[in-house]
Design a protein around this motif. Sequence first.
Motif, mmCIF file in Angstrom:
data_model
loop_
_atom_site.group_PDB
_atom_site.id
_atom_site.type_symbol
_atom_site.label_atom_id
_atom_site.label_comp_id
_atom_site.label_asym_id
_atom_site.label_seq_id
_atom_site.Cartn_x
_atom_site.Cartn_y
_atom_site.Cartn_z
ATOM 1 N N HIS A 216 0.833 -1.200 0.000
ATOM 2 C CA HIS A 216 0.000 0.000 0.000
ATOM 3 C C HIS A 216 0.869 1.251 0.000
ATOM 4 O O HIS A 216 0.602 2.222 -0.727
ATOM 5 C CB HIS A 216 -0.949 -0.004 1.197
ATOM 6 N N GLU A 217 1.920 1.194 0.784
ATOM 7 C CA GLU A 217 2.852 2.319 0.837
ATOM 8 C C GLU A 217 3.489 2.565 -0.530
ATOM 9 O O GLU A 217 3.689 3.689 -0.967
ATOM 10 C CB GLU A 217 3.938 1.969 1.851
ATOM 11 N N PHE A 218 3.779 1.485 -1.246
ATOM 12 C CA PHE A 218 4.446 1.565 -2.552
ATOM 13 C C PHE A 218 3.507 2.065 -3.638
ATOM 14 O O PHE A 218 3.888 2.875 -4.478
ATOM 15 C CB PHE A 218 4.956 0.165 -2.898
ATOM 16 N N SER A 219 2.261 1.572 -3.611
ATOM 17 C CA SER A 219 1.374 1.784 -4.762
ATOM 18 C C SER A 219 0.099 2.541 -4.425
ATOM 19 O O SER A 219 -0.619 2.957 -5.330
ATOM 20 C CB SER A 219 0.984 0.424 -5.345
ATOM 21 N N GLY A 220 -0.196 2.681 -3.142
ATOM 22 C CA GLY A 220 -1.481 3.257 -2.762
ATOM 23 C C GLY A 220 -2.655 2.302 -2.994
ATOM 24 O O GLY A 220 -3.812 2.701 -2.916
ATOM 25 N N LEU A 221 -2.354 1.049 -3.289
ATOM 26 C CA LEU A 221 -3.404 0.083 -3.649
ATOM 27 C C LEU A 221 -3.415 -1.095 -2.681
ATOM 28 O O LEU A 221 -2.454 -1.326 -1.937
ATOM 29 C CB LEU A 221 -3.160 -0.446 -5.068
ATOM 30 N N ASP A 222 -4.507 -1.850 -2.718
ATOM 31 C CA ASP A 222 -4.570 -3.108 -1.984
ATOM 32 C C ASP A 222 -3.935 -4.203 -2.835
ATOM 33 O O ASP A 222 -3.932 -4.121 -4.069
ATOM 34 C CB ASP A 222 -6.025 -3.482 -1.693
ATOM 35 N N LEU A 223 -3.438 -5.238 -2.159
ATOM 36 C CA LEU A 223 -2.829 -6.360 -2.893
ATOM 37 C C LEU A 223 -3.828 -6.934 -3.894
ATOM 38 O O LEU A 223 -5.010 -7.082 -3.578
ATOM 39 C CB LEU A 223 -2.384 -7.443 -1.915
ATOM 40 N N PRO A 224 -3.366 -7.261 -5.103
ATOM 41 C CA PRO A 224 -4.289 -7.748 -6.126
ATOM 42 C C PRO A 224 -4.836 -9.132 -5.796
ATOM 43 O O PRO A 224 -4.195 -9.911 -5.111
ATOM 44 C CB PRO A 224 -3.414 -7.809 -7.382
ATOM 45 N N ARG A 225 -6.017 -9.385 -6.307
ATOM 46 C CA ARG A 225 -6.601 -10.723 -6.157
ATOM 47 C C ARG A 225 -6.860 -11.324 -7.527
ATOM 48 O O ARG A 225 -7.753 -12.144 -7.708
ATOM 49 C CB ARG A 225 -7.872 -10.647 -5.307
ATOM 50 N N THR A 226 -6.073 -10.888 -8.485
ATOM 51 C CA THR A 226 -6.161 -11.413 -9.845
ATOM 52 C C THR A 226 -4.745 -11.554 -10.370
ATOM 53 O O THR A 226 -3.834 -10.869 -9.906
ATOM 54 C CB THR A 226 -6.950 -10.459 -10.761
ATOM 55 N N ASP A 227 -4.541 -12.458 -11.336
ATOM 56 C CA ASP A 227 -3.214 -12.548 -11.953
ATOM 57 C C ASP A 227 -3.207 -11.885 -13.329
ATOM 58 O O ASP A 227 -2.280 -12.087 -14.113
ATOM 59 C CB ASP A 227 -2.716 -14.001 -12.019
ATOM 60 N N ASP A 228 -4.224 -11.070 -13.605
ATOM 61 C CA ASP A 228 -4.265 -10.355 -14.886
ATOM 62 C C ASP A 228 -3.280 -9.184 -14.852
ATOM 63 O O ASP A 228 -3.470 -8.236 -14.089
ATOM 64 C CB ASP A 228 -5.697 -9.850 -15.116
ATOM 65 N N PRO A 229 -2.244 -9.223 -15.693
ATOM 66 C CA PRO A 229 -1.222 -8.170 -15.614
ATOM 67 C C PRO A 229 -1.726 -6.804 -16.058
ATOM 68 O O PRO A 229 -1.040 -5.802 -15.848
ATOM 69 C CB PRO A 229 -0.110 -8.676 -16.542
#
Length: 740
Positions: A216-229
């Motif tokens: 979150h600190e790095f990207s401002g996002l939650d960890l993904p729950r998909t493997d779609d790049p």
Amino acid sequence: MDDSRRTFIKQVVGFTAGCATGNDLRDIAYAAGSSKALAETDKSEWYQRPMRWAQLAFVEDDPGNYDLSFWLDYFRRIHADAACLSAGGVVAFYPTEIPLHYRSRWLGKMDTFGDIVGGCRKLGMNVIARTDAHACHQDVRDAHPDWIAVDEYGNKRRHPSDSQYWITCALGPYNLTFMTSVHQEIMQKYMVDGIFTNRWSGSGMCYCEHCTESFHEFSGLDLPRTDDPQNPARRQYIVWNQTRLFDLWRLWNEKIKEINPKASYIANAGGGSLSPLDMKTIGELAPTLFADRQGRSGLMAPWANGKNAKEYRATMGQKAIGGIFSVGIEDKYRWKDSVQSANEIHLWVADGMAQGLRPWFTKFNAKLIDRRWLPVVEEIYNWHHANESYLRNERSLARVGLVYSQQTAAFYGGRRAQALVEDPALGFYQALIEARIPFDMVHDRLLDHDQISQFRTLIFPNIAALSTAQCQQIRAFVERGGSVVATYETSLYDEWGVRREDFGLASLFGASFSGTVQGPMLNSYLSIEKNPVSGTYHPLVAGLEDATRIINATNQVATTPQSRNAYTPLQIIPSYPDLPMEAVFPPQIKEHNPGVFVRESGKSRVVYFPGDVDRTFWEVLDVDHAKLLQNAVLWATNEPAPAKVEGQGLLDISVWVQKSSMTVHLVNLTNPMMMKGPIREIIPIANQRVRIRIPDGQRVKGARLLVSGRPTMCRAEADEILIDIPSIGVHEVVAVDFSA
Ligand SMILES: [Zn+2]
């Protein structure tokens, strides 16, 4: 032989050091700490010295139950000059003082690791300590529940193989703090030459509190729950994960060097397009590296070990690379105590050595159960020792480079990376082996002039994701006279896997993207076309003239030629019904639809196939596709190969220069078990005629066959020497000595 008075003048393209730049892919993931250039090695360091490695991976009950003197005697007999020995992590084999660092229950007051380190040192061996960071015991979980990896449902992960263990998080305090102190303690106590960690980079995605917060600190996002790049969080995850792992690598390296400046941290990492950690960064960080492909399983050709070597060499340059091979069967059922067929071990190791790996046997469990592998490794190592000076390669003379691209696999391939990215490369690899063309592999983030000046031709097997800067590097290569062979969606996407309006290399291909990708197509063909002006066939279709048409690839990009009148040696016959049989005939072709684009400009030649001929070849293995791919590379390269071998059978060939000699390795892959081992017996091939081009200004003193030991019938013709080899078992090496 009588060649010593002759002087041959040939140009050898130097392999100069340099660091690649110019990739648009943001270097956040790859901010290199050290930037030691390719091919540069510090002679005062130990890393280049060892040629033959021995690894004992202890199991917990080895202390007190295995025969130390047997192993030391074996290491001496096989001339092993370096060892990798299990020290700690999951289980400590020395008297550790670190809380929660689990000691083997069999260790008692002994120091199993220390004893064998001492023995190896007396033999003059370099020693590195092996640690394993992926699992821990219940007491660690109880004391530090946050050190354990968490699955997507929020559950802490038990070890799937052994439920008394827990899976650790790679990017939390377990590695950052606990394993750091383990590495420091091992270095302080034993001052080993390096620490090598197995399974240090995590066991799949981790949703623990530390990973969640750091991401979150790095990207401002939650960890993904998909493997779609193409999912923004997933894309950031791929970058974040590498950034943090390289941070960890640098941390461990720094802490080790504070204690022993001559030692390094050496991660078990690396591989080809499907490997997750950027090989360019690894090539900069690692003073030496160990390619951990222990054997083949399933449908896998024996050249896979040589491919592994080439993928590592692409970014390691001439730094030493150990090729880790197992003496057991490598299979999903994981029979770790098994012993493999002797011939299979021999062929696998020979192919790795031929492509530049230094052999490294690994044995799990120091108590000998099945001893059949011992004489096999002894024979290989003793041959290697006797011929060591011919195996200290300084550079490869390959003129053809097969490009691989981790960014294409990660951001374009995603979950289909095997089919879309790796299979085309495997198809081209097989075609080049069948064509007996010596070649190397090239990393797509190292396409600057210094890195690729060795090559005449670069092959892009569906290297779809390329940045604008990379496309510019490829155009510059062609402007300098280089040749390119490319297939399918090469350059149609940017480095993040986002599709462009047109190919990044449209001007090079002479073709534009016309908006659609077709496939899989049934029953489509390529018709063989004469040049209407000259009335002759193009060399690209040599050997196919009588076919009228050959099968097409099964997927293709719709293209528009940039020049309407350009001649194409192949026309696409679109897919037509394959049933009912009465309907199986092609419609009248109305449109000009090239199945290949061929261009010449000065010395350079470009071949672009809109179809995935290489991937289709790997799937179908049709001989016409092999011919087409072979012809494309031969026409594009347009010069005699550094070594040419005439005769029957399947050979993997490499050409090397050493300090005062050159070698041509010939690995005999001809075997009914070629595509699926293990091989049963060696089928020797007969009567191979080898033509070797002698590098610039070198005088040939003599030539020998290093395996059979036979004197060679050798004669000189212009700038080549010719050698006839009556028979090759697994491996032969032609060694040509130069006079000083
Ligand atoms: Zn975690």
